[in-house]
Design an enzyme around this catalytic site. Structure first.
Site, short mmCIF file in Angstrom:
data_model
loop_
_atom_site.label_atom_id
_atom_site.label_comp_id
_atom_site.label_asym_id
_atom_site.label_seq_id
_atom_site.Cartn_x
_atom_site.Cartn_y
_atom_site.Cartn_z
N ILE A 82 -17.25 53.49 15.00
CA ILE A 82 -18.40 52.16 14.45
C ILE A 82 -17.77 50.92 14.31
O ILE A 82 -16.76 50.55 14.17
CB ILE A 82 -18.37 53.14 12.48
CG1 ILE A 82 -17.00 52.26 11.97
CG2 ILE A 82 -19.48 53.94 12.36
CD1 ILE A 82 -17.46 52.29 10.65
N TYR B 229 -12.44 52.43 13.58
CA TYR B 229 -13.52 51.05 13.10
C TYR B 229 -12.90 49.92 14.28
O TYR B 229 -12.16 49.84 14.83
CB TYR B 229 -12.41 51.27 11.63
CG TYR B 229 -13.22 49.71 10.77
CD1 TYR B 229 -13.64 51.14 10.03
CD2 TYR B 229 -13.30 48.55 10.79
CE1 TYR B 229 -14.84 50.07 9.22
CE2 TYR B 229 -13.59 47.90 10.64
CZ TYR B 229 -15.01 48.13 9.27
OH TYR B 229 -15.51 47.81 7.92
N LYS B 230 -14.34 49.46 14.84
CA LYS B 230 -14.17 48.51 15.10
C LYS B 230 -14.51 47.43 15.00
O LYS B 230 -15.38 47.21 14.43
CB LYS B 230 -15.01 48.40 16.63
CG LYS B 230 -15.37 47.32 17.62
CD LYS B 230 -16.58 47.89 18.74
CE LYS B 230 -16.34 46.28 19.27
NZ LYS B 230 -17.95 46.08 20.24
N VAL B 231 -13.77 46.28 14.50
CA VAL B 231 -13.86 45.27 13.65
C VAL B 231 -13.73 43.49 14.26
O VAL B 231 -12.86 44.08 15.27
CB VAL B 231 -12.85 45.51 12.57
CG1 VAL B 231 -11.19 45.10 13.36
CG2 VAL B 231 -13.04 44.38 11.35
#
EC number: 4.1.2.57
Length: 292
Positions: free
Chosen positions: A158, A192-194
């Site tokens: 995500i 988690y891509k942030v």
């Protein structure tokens, strides 16, 4: 059923050095800004993406492609190196209010079985986070996406990206990134891509503190993206984020934006971009080694 895990998209070190080429209308705008003849044809984007896959995938642990412009072509041309996993974007971007991505839904045309047959190991979902939009809707979409991935043995990635609220003009990007992590950091995805705090600018200690705050709220492995970060600052951003607990990067612009619109893009990708990606991969390995 063969179930993939995040280990299938990492380097031998356990870190992520992943390349994104799934930008859509934003990439078209980059070509237009670089002086490409308008309107910029779909084929210009497709050619660039396929060439990037061919030139750069040998140096990436995974590459993120989009259905709209390059997934089929990349598969048909065997453009991705055997050592590099394929991630497919499962998001549909809806334009509006003068911007290319005003809202996002799960792409109903996605075929996880076909993607797996074509060698795909993961799917990615962009989640736009606005403080005045319904949190439950976001959580429900992520839950549905996770189920779509996991029921087919694919890894779930995500990508929460913060936006100013629909109403009012108060927007604290840094706080929004933290609030999004509080909401979605334990949502059952695999990765988690942030967004990088502070756009990767400023003193290292400030960046580290901001990254540590982020790490406190993300209960899964996480990686940083490079949009908004000066490409010269991105290697440091990877180091700092990984010091705080990140496991690498999934980035496009920091690697290839400087050659968009230049002639001989195959050559440019190989000569200019490949060394950047190699260096970033080396940084990931170095930072992972410090954890042992």
């Amino acid at each position: 059923m063969n179930k993939y895990t995040i280990n299938d998209i990492t380097r031998a070190s356990g870190g992520f050095a992943m390349l994104a080429v799934d930008q859509r209308e934003a990439m078209r705008m980059m070509f237009a800004a670089a002086g490409a003849p308008a309107p910029v044809a779909d084929s210009v984007l497709t050619d660039f993406k396929v060439n990037a896959a061919k030139a750069l995938s040998p140096y990436a642990s995974a590459i993120l492609v989009d259905q709209q412009f390059c997934y089929r072509q990349v598969v048909e041309q065997n453009a991705i190196a055997k050592s590099c996993a394929m991630i497919v974007a499962a998001d549909e971007f809806i334009p509006g209010n003068g911007i290319p991505v005003d809202s996002v839904v799960i792409d109903r045309k996605i075929n996880p079985l076909q993607i797996k047959q074509d060698g795909g190991k993961a799917l990615k979902l962009l989640v736009l986070w606005r403080s005045d939009e319904d949190a439950q809707q976001r959580l429900d979409m992520v839950k549905e996406f996770n189920e779509l991935c996991h029921s087919h043995g694919l890894v779930s990635i995500i990508e929460p990206v913060v936006r100013p609220p629909r109403r009012g003009d108060k927007f604290d990007r840094e706080q929004a990134i933290i609030d999004a992590a509080k909401e979605l950091g334990d949502s059952g995805a695999d990765l988690y891509k942030v967004e990088m705090p502070l756009y990767g600018k400023g003193p290292q200690q400030e960046l580290l503190c901001a990254s540590q705050r982020l790490n406190d709220h993300i209960n899964m492995p996480w990686v940083i993206l490079s949009s908004g970060v000066d490409e010269k600052l991105f290697p440091r951003a990877v180091r700092v984020a990984m010091t705080a607990g990140a496991s690498g990067f999934l980035a496009g612009r920091a690697v290839w934006a400087s050659v968009v619109g230049l002639p001989d893009n195959e050559l440019m990708l190989r000569d200019v971009c490949a060394p950047k990606l190699q260096q970033l991969g080396d940084i990931v390995d170095e930072m992972m080694a410090k954890r042992r």
